[in-house]
Write an enzyme that holds these catalytic residues in place. Structure first.
Site, mmCIF file in Angstrom:
data_model
loop_
_atom_site.group_PDB
_atom_site.id
_atom_site.type_symbol
_atom_site.label_atom_id
_atom_site.label_comp_id
_atom_site.label_asym_id
_atom_site.label_seq_id
_atom_site.Cartn_x
_atom_site.Cartn_y
_atom_site.Cartn_z
ATOM 1 N N TRP A 128 84.709 63.101 10.825
ATOM 2 C CA TRP A 128 83.667 62.114 10.500
ATOM 3 C C TRP A 128 82.490 62.337 11.446
ATOM 4 C CZ3 TRP A 128 83.571 56.560 12.664
ATOM 5 C CH2 TRP A 128 82.626 55.776 12.003
ATOM 6 N N ASP A 209 92.846 57.411 14.337
ATOM 7 C CA ASP A 209 91.814 56.645 13.639
ATOM 8 C C ASP A 209 92.388 56.264 12.275
ATOM 9 O OD1 ASP A 209 89.665 55.549 12.408
ATOM 10 O OD2 ASP A 209 88.286 57.211 12.769
ATOM 11 N N LYS A 244 87.524 48.898 4.720
ATOM 12 C CA LYS A 244 87.765 49.490 3.390
ATOM 13 C C LYS A 244 88.921 48.788 2.679
ATOM 14 C CE LYS A 244 85.266 52.585 5.550
ATOM 15 N NZ LYS A 244 84.078 53.346 5.295
HETATM 16 C C1 LIG Z 1 87.109 58.048 9.685
HETATM 17 C C2 LIG Z 1 86.445 56.733 9.914
HETATM 18 N N1 LIG Z 1 86.724 56.064 11.030
HETATM 19 C C3 LIG Z 1 86.155 54.881 11.301
HETATM 20 C C4 LIG Z 1 85.252 54.318 10.438
HETATM 21 C C5 LIG Z 1 84.604 53.027 10.852
HETATM 22 O O1 LIG Z 1 84.840 51.938 10.102
HETATM 23 P P1 LIG Z 1 84.141 50.548 10.388
HETATM 24 O O2 LIG Z 1 83.132 50.354 9.323
HETATM 25 O O3 LIG Z 1 85.253 49.547 10.333
HETATM 26 O O4 LIG Z 1 83.517 50.580 11.726
HETATM 27 C C6 LIG Z 1 84.915 54.976 9.259
HETATM 28 C C7 LIG Z 1 83.922 54.408 8.342
HETATM 29 O O5 LIG Z 1 83.348 55.033 7.508
HETATM 30 C C8 LIG Z 1 85.539 56.222 8.993
HETATM 31 O O6 LIG Z 1 85.268 56.907 7.889
#
Ligand SMILES: Cc1ncc(COP(=O)(O)O)c(C=O)c1O
Length: 394
Positions: A128, A209, A244
């Site tokens: 990411w 994560d 999500k």
């Molecule tokens: C791999 C990954 N980790 C963490 C997050 C972070 O999510 P949040 O919106 O809860 O901060 C995302 C959001 O797109 C993600 O794709």
């Protein structure tokens, strides 16, 4: 003072969404940001969330601060969700409620930078786009390990295990719990067991994560890797996001769970995590976490939520199948069947930088530069347009 500042580059994902908003093309499609959309292209409030929210509001008596680590009831619910009922690792775990999964990752980053000295955070190549920036901002050194076989569009398990075997003891390994972002390729349960063995044997510190629990194969199935790490006796950190799977994107609901060697070590770590939270955002937002707590603690609401989550997961998997079939019907020569085997919202489409640019400029189709598409952004209304455009640029 500020006149000397250069313009900073836009965020590679959020920046595309802003450009999408101002695009006047009526056929425009946004496949960039990781937000679930239903068959009509909407991101609705889940019915279970709506009911829980009404109950939370009716019962609310104060807007006073939560404690630094947040609600203990929420922490217990998070541990049960990620580890399952009665897992041994829960006895040596603590949880800090955080503003989203990003907040949990940054909290982990600050804690690691302050207390674990000169160690790197190793992340998959690719990962990411925000991952390296979060940990670099916390002052940590970021390094990468091999993960993806771009030619076969699959996980390269051999490269992954070989790379983990070379990472120095005590270093941090960032792993995606499921639905790897951006590739959509996850380790099999057998590969997870091997990962756990290597991590335990080498004394690595896994940081999982866990932003998409329930979007892959199911709530329990998606936690197989995390549980394997716990079973192997690893100490580990887990950054949960409920953006999500509960559709609570703008409520900022997440959690950092730390599993220590024993309960004492976990409590000592908590005392330091509290300082990291206090000096960062002081204490977490309450509303979204209260909704999650209400749902997880009520058997009827929980069943309803699990049904809604299954509906999101199944729609994504149906879109994957239709996408592959329609690309075939459009005469796209390339074998895209790998898309059906990937999991979660994302697919590494194999579209190159030039094709991504033409799709944006000529067709108003917005895709992240590396070719990652959010499959959930495709609907019956835009699927043919998308497939024809891909056929035209292929
Ligand atoms: C791999 C990954 N980790 C963490 C997050 C972070 O999510 P949040 O919106 O809860 O901060 C995302 C959001 O797109 C993600 O794709």
């Amino acid at each position: 003072m500020f006149q000397q500042l250069e313009m900073a580059p836009a965020d590679p994902i959020m920046g595309l969404s802003a450009a999408f908003k101002s695009d006047a093309n009526p056929n425009k499609i946004n496949l960039s940001v990781g937000v679930y959309q239903d068959a009509s292209g909407q991101t609705p409030v889940l019915a279970s969330v709506q009911t829980a929210q009404e109950r939370v509001l009716a019962a609310e008596k104060t807007k006073s601060y939560l404690s630094i680590e947040g609600s203990s009831e929420y922490g217990a619910a998070v541990r049960e969700l990620i580890l399952g009922v009665g897992h041994e690792a829960a006895e040596r775990a603590i949880t800090v409620q955080s503003p989203g999964g990003t907040g949990a990752l940054r909290l982990a980053g600050d804690f690691l930078a302050q207390h674990l000295g000169d160690r790197s955070v190793w992340m998959s190549e690719p990962t990411w786009a925000n991952h390296p920036k979060i940990f670099a901002s916390a002052g940590l050194r970021v390094e990468t390990y091999g993960y993806f076989d771009a030619r076969a569009n699959t996980l390269d398990a051999d490269a992954l295990l070989a790379a983990l075997g070379q990472i120095p003891s005590g270093h941090v390994v960032l792993l995606h719990g499921c639905c790897h972002n951006p590739t959509g390729c996850d380790p099999s349960p057998a590969t997870w067991r091997q990962i756990a063995e290597v991590a335990a044997e080498r004394g690595l510190l896994p940081l999982v994560d866990f932003a998409y629990q329930g979007f892959g194969d199911g709530l329990r199935e998606d936690a197989v890797g995390l549980r394997a790490l716990g079973d192997a006796g690893c100490e580990l950190l887990v950054a949960s996001s409920f953006s999500k799977n509960f559709g609570l994107y703008n409520e900022r609901v997440g959690a950092l769970t730390l599993i220590g060697a024993d309960a004492e070590a976990a409590l000592r770590a908590l005392s330091h995590l509290k300082i990291a939270a206090r000096t960062n955002y002081s204490n977490p937002p309450a509303h979204g976490a209260a909704i999650v707590c209400e749902i997880l603690g009520d058997s009827m609401l929980r069943r309803q939520w699990e049904g809604e989550l299954a509906e999101m997961r199944e729609r994504i998997n149906r879109v994957r199948q239709r996408l592959v079939a329609r690309l075939g019907e459009q005469g796209v020569g390339r074998d895209f069947s790998f898309i059906e085997r990937q999991r979660g919202m994302f697919s590494f489409s194999g579209l190159n930088a030039e094709q991504v640019e033409v799709l944006r400029e000529q067709y108003a189709i917005y895709i992240v530069a590396g070719g990652r598409i959010n499959v959930a952004g495709l609907t019956e209304d835009n699927l043919d347009y998308f497939c024809k455009a891909v056929a035209a640029v292929s």
